[in-house]
Design an enzyme around this catalytic site. Structure first.
Site, PDB file in Angstrom:
ATOM      1  N   ASP A   1     -14.846   6.032   4.784  1.00  0.00           N
ATOM      2  CA  ASP A   1     -14.775   4.654   4.678  1.00  0.00           C
ATOM      3  C   ASP A   1     -14.000   4.247   5.849  1.00  0.00           C
ATOM      4  O   ASP A   1     -14.219   2.850   6.268  1.00  0.00           O
ATOM      5  CB  ASP A   1     -13.700   4.215   3.682  1.00  0.00           C
ATOM      6  CG  ASP A   1     -13.610   5.193   2.399  1.00  0.00           C
ATOM      7  OD1 ASP A   1     -13.986   6.501   2.756  1.00  0.00           O
ATOM      8  OD2 ASP A   1     -13.301   4.802   1.224  1.00  0.00           O
TER       9      ASP A   1
ATOM     10  N   ASP B   1      -6.942   0.582   6.400  1.00  0.00           N
ATOM     11  CA  ASP B   1      -7.823  -0.395   5.500  1.00  0.00           C
ATOM     12  C   ASP B   1      -7.330  -1.872   6.143  1.00  0.00           C
ATOM     13  O   ASP B   1      -8.154  -2.609   5.580  1.00  0.00           O
ATOM     14  CB  ASP B   1      -7.405  -0.478   4.221  1.00  0.00           C
ATOM     15  CG  ASP B   1      -8.168   0.821   3.560  1.00  0.00           C
ATOM     16  OD1 ASP B   1      -9.208   1.294   3.872  1.00  0.00           O
ATOM     17  OD2 ASP B   1      -7.523   1.612   2.795  1.00  0.00           O
TER      18      ASP B   1
HETATM   19  N1  GLY Z   1     -12.128   2.416   0.547  1.00  0.00           N
HETATM   20  C1  GLY Z   1     -11.691   3.186  -0.495  1.00  0.00           C
HETATM   21  C2  GLY Z   1     -12.876   3.199  -1.753  1.00  0.00           C
HETATM   22  O1  GLY Z   1     -14.048   2.893  -1.330  1.00  0.00           O
HETATM   23  O2  GLY Z   1     -12.606   3.479  -2.765  1.00  0.00           O
END
Ligand code: GLY
Length: 414
Positions: free
Chosen positions: A179, A114
């Site tokens: 994601d 992330d």
């Molecule tokens: N990237 C984590 C979410 O969308 O919850």
């Protein structure tokens, strides 16, 4: 007489089909005025907390903050940058700089994928709006850190260090989640900034694996694909935050729409544009999409034919909650997607505009000073984990503000 008739008819046609941009500019401006009140209130509280980043509210309505290592730490600084972008308020800029620079040490962080969200939403916007070269160098270092999670064997970036299936049996050490498409923007940036294609090549490899292994024939997507890290084989396709393994987690679909739109912008590869469109069509044309175009948290939550695995908490939440965060991400992506298509771009623009107007209505937008000073209500973090259900979320606000900036640019395009 005949001329007069033609002029009158033309005037009527114009009146019917032409929405004066000024009204929509007012919509955008009013939303930013409101955002300024909320974010200033939030700053007043968040500035009293040491090194913690706004995320949501608890059941008592109290602000929930996280440390900088949470995936959401870059969204509050990023929201301040979009507010500055829209208002040119120097005091907001000062806060945006301060909150961005709290994340500086993350440039060497490698514990999850992330980093793209954390650094590009904060430092990426900071660099875009200030041109400060020090920010560029931090972004390049962050791209190196993110790249360390790439495996030539799987051809992908490892999203999390491990994933346990909701069936309580599977345990995997190379999960890739949809994601992750979002984190690739940092890599494209780093290749442009340095002239070194390594980062971009990692992103391209990752995207090819997503196309091959993560998309379904109907252009929905699996949330999680787990690879064998020694052979590169796909071991399983499951969900972590969706209703069931075969359902469609709304925010995952939104990450895909946004990710492939961004990937087309960065590469010009028409395949990515086609996928972005088809993923957007899945969202916009879906019979499960409510009239206001704010998706349920999962397109198929609680529907026959979809069964959560044994350990998932999803069955404990029978209500079909909406997810404003998925809608905001989608609106922002649709604004950009609409500019990439000669014909039919209007469908995506109108879809995005409808979402923005729904989110800006009293149903989804908070009252001034309420909602922990977040802008939007009614988002969902993770129902299978039983957490953050029907709450404000900092990333819903971030993508709402980004979408408003993109809409402003569309309205005022020469
Ligand atoms: N990237 C984590 C979410 O969308 O919850």
């Amino acid at each position: 007489m005949r001329t007069l008739l033609y002029v009158s008819v033309a005037a009527v046609v114009l009146c019917v089909s032409y929405v004066p941009p000024r009204d929509e500019n007012m919509f955008v401006t009013e939303n930013f005025s409101f955002a300024k009140v909320q974010l200033k209130n939030m700053l007043a509280e968040a500035n009293t907390q040491n090194e913690t980043f706004p995320r949501s509210i608890d059941k008592q309505g109290k602000l929930v903050l996280t440390d900088k290592y949470e995936w959401t730490s870059g969204f509050f600084p990023g929201s301040l940058w979009y507010l500055y972008d829209a208002t040119k308020d120097e005091a907001i800029k000062g806060e945006a700089v301060k909150w961005t620079e709290k994340l500086q040490s993350l440039q060497t962080y490698t514990q999850h994928h992330d980093l793209g969200f954390m650094m590009y939403c904060s430092y990426g916007n900071a660099y875009r709006l200030t041109g400060n070269e020090a920010y560029k160098n931090i972004l390049i270092k962050a791209a190196q850190s993110l790249s360390s999670r790439f495996s030539p064997k799987t051809g992908s970036i490892k999203s999390w260090n491990g994933f346990g299936s909701w069936d309580a049996k599977g345990r995997y050490n190379f999960p890739v989640i949809i994601d992750n498409m979002m984190n690739l923007e940092l890599l494209f940036f780093a290749s442009k900034a340095t002239g070194d294609p390594t980062y971009k090549n990692i992103a391209l490899s990752h995207i090819e694996k997503v196309i091959k292994n993560q998309l379904r024939p109907d252009y929905s997507c699996y949330h999680v694909v787990c690879y064998d890290s020694t052979t590169g084989a796909v071991l399983t396709r499951e969900t972590a935050q969706g209703y069931s393994n075969n359902s469609v987690w709304a925010r995952g679909q939104s990450w895909g729409i946004y990710g492939f739109t961004m990937a087309y912008r960065e590469t010009g590869d028409k395949r990515y544009l086609t996928i972005a469109r088809k993923m957007a069509d899945f969202y916009l044309d879906n019979k499960e999409l409510p009239q206001d175009k704010i998706a349920y948290w999962d397109f198929y939550a609680n529907n026959p034919g979809y069964t959560p695995s044994i350990k998932s908490h999803a069955p404990e939440t029978p209500a079909k909650f909406r997810d404003a965060s998925a809608a905001a991400i989608t609106a922002s992506a649709l604004m950009e997607l609409s500019t990439m298509i000669d014909k039919n771009g209007e469908k995506y623009k109108q879809g995005g505009v409808q979402i923005l107007h729904s989110l800006g209505s009293a149903v989804y937008r908070a009252k001034e000073g309420a909602n922990g000073n977040f802008i939007l209500k009614h988002s969902v973090g993770s129902i299978p984990h039983g957490s953050e259900i029907d709450v404000p979320l900092v990333y819903a606000d971030y993508y709402y503000l980004e979408a408003l900036c993109r809409y402003r640019d569309l309205i005022n395009k020469k």
